[in-house]
Design an enzyme around this catalytic site. Structure first.
Site, PDB file in Angstrom:
ATOM      1  N   HIS A 259      -0.940   6.515 -27.930  1.00  0.00           N
ATOM      2  CA  HIS A 259      -1.702   5.316 -27.550  1.00  0.00           C
ATOM      3  C   HIS A 259      -1.491   4.996 -26.077  1.00  0.00           C
ATOM      4  O   HIS A 259      -0.396   5.106 -25.536  1.00  0.00           O
ATOM      5  CB  HIS A 259      -1.391   4.127 -28.468  1.00  0.00           C
ATOM      6  CG  HIS A 259      -0.106   3.413 -28.232  1.00  0.00           C
ATOM      7  ND1 HIS A 259       0.039   2.421 -27.283  1.00  0.00           N
ATOM      8  CD2 HIS A 259       1.086   3.503 -28.860  1.00  0.00           C
ATOM      9  CE1 HIS A 259       1.270   1.936 -27.337  1.00  0.00           C
ATOM     10  NE2 HIS A 259       1.929   2.585 -28.277  1.00  0.00           N
ATOM     11  N   ASP A 271       6.783   2.697 -23.948  1.00  0.00           N
ATOM     12  CA  ASP A 271       5.852   2.408 -25.043  1.00  0.00           C
ATOM     13  C   ASP A 271       4.482   2.058 -24.474  1.00  0.00           C
ATOM     14  O   ASP A 271       4.199   0.900 -24.246  1.00  0.00           O
ATOM     15  CB  ASP A 271       6.397   1.256 -25.889  1.00  0.00           C
ATOM     16  CG  ASP A 271       5.534   0.936 -27.090  1.00  0.00           C
ATOM     17  OD1 ASP A 271       4.712   1.790 -27.469  1.00  0.00           O
ATOM     18  OD2 ASP A 271       5.682  -0.152 -27.655  1.00  0.00           O
ATOM     19  N   GLU A 304      -3.853   0.106 -29.734  1.00  0.00           N
ATOM     20  CA  GLU A 304      -2.855   0.366 -30.781  1.00  0.00           C
ATOM     21  C   GLU A 304      -1.970  -0.847 -30.990  1.00  0.00           C
ATOM     22  O   GLU A 304      -1.606  -1.178 -32.122  1.00  0.00           O
ATOM     23  CB  GLU A 304      -1.999   1.588 -30.393  1.00  0.00           C
ATOM     24  CG  GLU A 304      -1.038   2.051 -31.479  1.00  0.00           C
ATOM     25  CD  GLU A 304       0.356   1.434 -31.404  1.00  0.00           C
ATOM     26  OE1 GLU A 304       1.193   1.786 -32.247  1.00  0.00           O
ATOM     27  OE2 GLU A 304       0.615   0.602 -30.519  1.00  0.00           O
ATOM     28  N   GLU A 305      -1.616  -1.505 -29.886  1.00  0.00           N
ATOM     29  CA  GLU A 305      -0.703  -2.642 -29.981  1.00  0.00           C
ATOM     30  C   GLU A 305      -1.329  -3.830 -30.710  1.00  0.00           C
ATOM     31  O   GLU A 305      -0.624  -4.754 -31.109  1.00  0.00           O
ATOM     32  CB  GLU A 305      -0.235  -3.071 -28.582  1.00  0.00           C
ATOM     33  CG  GLU A 305       0.579  -2.021 -27.830  1.00  0.00           C
ATOM     34  CD  GLU A 305       1.954  -1.778 -28.422  1.00  0.00           C
ATOM     35  OE1 GLU A 305       2.270  -2.360 -29.475  1.00  0.00           O
ATOM     36  OE2 GLU A 305       2.722  -0.994 -27.826  1.00  0.00           O
ATOM     37  N   ASP A 333       4.714   8.556 -29.789  1.00  0.00           N
ATOM     38  CA  ASP A 333       4.783   7.134 -29.435  1.00  0.00           C
ATOM     39  C   ASP A 333       6.235   6.787 -29.137  1.00  0.00           C
ATOM     40  O   ASP A 333       7.043   6.661 -30.050  1.00  0.00           O
ATOM     41  CB  ASP A 333       4.253   6.315 -30.624  1.00  0.00           C
ATOM     42  CG  ASP A 333       4.010   4.859 -30.271  1.00  0.00           C
ATOM     43  OD1 ASP A 333       4.437   4.416 -29.192  1.00  0.00           O
ATOM     44  OD2 ASP A 333       3.390   4.159 -31.101  1.00  0.00           O
TER      45      ASP A 333
END
Length: 484
Positions: A259, A271, A304-305, A333
């Site tokens: 992502h 991240d 994605e978050e 990830d």
């Protein structure tokens, strides 16, 4: 990587790179997985991280979906891939953009740090004042309607511990018992950052999160609290980046994803800049027309978050035939956590934790990663398919999946610290979902090992789906998925 919430579904489709078997001539010698792994160097990966860090610094400190920082990240990745000869598309999908104007929690004469969970309904700018009622601290806090038996929570703000069930379930159950709001207490030190209710329709009452220490202080103080979460949700769009080699069979696609978005609170370099940089450098070294049996499709997911929205929009946009053309999915990830673990997704459920095994073929993918790391002096542990990253929609459609992971907000055990180094009793990444998730705090040694593992697995399956760690191919794959 998102915090635990619920699976959500993207609200629009995505373009697909698929079709008949490729006929382009390769522009490189036959692929060797070990050679590809060696070509993906720490310097090459860090070069991409430097670009992502600069993008965040030039765009309000983050690369969150729906922002200029995310758009610049898409443009950077797409340009690198186009320059290496890939077929590249940036399909758009819709998502719900969540904005927070005010986050305030007051008890007596003290203010507490509260974070609105994404898609929380708004209290309005005036907030709500109500008595605080702690939910019982049982094995599934706030996850059952019966948890509130004997408690009067009508009109109250419920204080409930994080864990076991999704945030959305906790606030829905509390609202069904008449609660006016919910405060979720983190089960680790530090603030509750990046939490989500998963979908705007899931939000029933204003819901925020506080740290473990603040939760204890609030419970001790008792009495009335004033919660102000002035929020707004609106429709927006973001793009995925999808790039495929011009060579290799498109009937047996090796799909590789990470992502691209960060949380709004920081630049998202571990991240998930580390996952992005590792697969991007793998693509650079592979080239757009490698001599491979199977086409390789790289995906850089948006939103994605906010709940796996980009990957879900993509997978849901595919026909059954197009999904069957995907032989496997590799997900990456967080690969450079500061207090790094060495974890491979537990495809065979040998750890017997959580969700069970992945689809048929996932066990072989796990072995590929474990054996590679073992050959490089690292004894990897398994990690559960817990639904917190973009493998979720692929597993849902019985596509074998796997990947490596250096850990997020879980705590490193003494046994792991002895095996890998680092600090026991501390989370894998104390910079998770925060402004300090920067290049300075990336564990470069862990990143280098994991990036090499990324490239090796891509090379293995691009060469062949057969072998002891193989995955079902062709008609066998269709039968296996139809049987599930």
């Amino acid at each position: 990587m998102r915090l635990r919430g619920v699976f959500t579904v993207g609200v629009a489709g995505a373009l697909v790179l698929a079709g008949c078997s490729s006929t382009s001539e390769p522009d490189a010698p036959p692929l060797d997985a070990s050679a590809l792994a060696s070509s993906v160097t720490e310097a090459g990966v860090v070069g991409h991280l430097e670009q992502l860090q600069t993008i965040a610094e030039n765009n309000a400190g983050n690369r969150a979906a729906g922002t200029s920082g995310y758009d610049a990240s898409v443009d950077y990745v797409a340009q690198v891939l186009e320059d290496k000869g890939f077929d590249v598309q940036t399909p758009e999908f819709e998502f719900h953009k969540f904005d927070v104007r005010t986050e305030v929690l007051r008890s007596g004469d003290r203010d507490f740090d509260v974070r609105a969970l994404s898609y929380s309904p708004s209290t309005g700018p005036e907030g709500i004042t109500a008595r605080l009622v702690p939910a019982p601290k049982d094995e599934s806090p706030g996850c059952e309607v019966t948890d509130y038996d004997g408690l009067d929570v009508t009109g109250a703000i419920v204080l409930v511990n994080r864990g076991v069930c999704p945030f959305a379930a906790k606030q829905q159950i509390a609202s069904e018992r008449g609660a006016a709001g919910v405060i979720v207490v983190n089960n680790e030190d530090g603030p509750m950052s990046g939490g989500t209710l998963g979908d705007p329709d899931a939000g029933k009452v204003p819901t925020g999160g506080v740290s473990k220490a603040d939760g204890a202080a609030l419970e001790q103080a008792g009495g009335d609290v004033t919660l102000t979460l002035d929020t707004a949700t609106e429709s927006s769009t973001a793009r995925n980046v999808i790039a495929q080699t011009k060579t290799g069979s498109t009937d047996d696609v090796v799909m590789v994803g990470a992502h691209l978005d960060s949380v709004p609170d920081g630049p998202g370099i571990n991240d998930n800049g580390t996952g992005v940089a590792s697969i991007l450098e793998t693509a650079v070294q592979l080239g757009g027309s490698p001599d491979v049996d199977n086409a390789v499709r790289f995906a850089f997911w948006g939103a994605e978050e906010l709940g796996l929205l980009g990957s879900e929009a993509y997978v849901n946009s595919l026909s059954e035939e197009q999904r069957n053309d995907i032989a496997l999915y590799l997900n990456f990830d967080m690969l450079g956590s500061e207090n790094a673990g060495y974890l491979a997704y537990d495809g065979d459920n040998s750890d017997n934790v959580g969700e069970g095994p992945g689809p048929e073929g996932s066990a072989g993918i796990e072995r590929t990663f474990v054996e590679f790391l073992e050959g490089n002096g690292v004894a990897a542990d398994g990690t559960d398919f817990d639904g917190r990253s973009d493998y979720g929609p692929f597993i849902e459609h019985q596509i074998p999946s796997g990947g490596v992971f250096s850990g997020a907000d879980e705590t490193k055990t003494p046994e792991q610290a002895q095996k890998w180094g680092g600090t026991a009793g501390v989370t894998y990444d104390e910079n998770y979902h925060s402004p300090t998730d920067t290049l300075e705090n990336v564990n470069r040694a862990a990143l280098a090992k994991n990036a090499a593992a990324v490239a090796y697995a891509v090379g293995v399956y691009a060469e062949s789906l057969a072998g002891p760690n193989g995955v079902p191919a062709g008609a066998d794959r269709e039968k296996a998925r139809a049987a599930e």
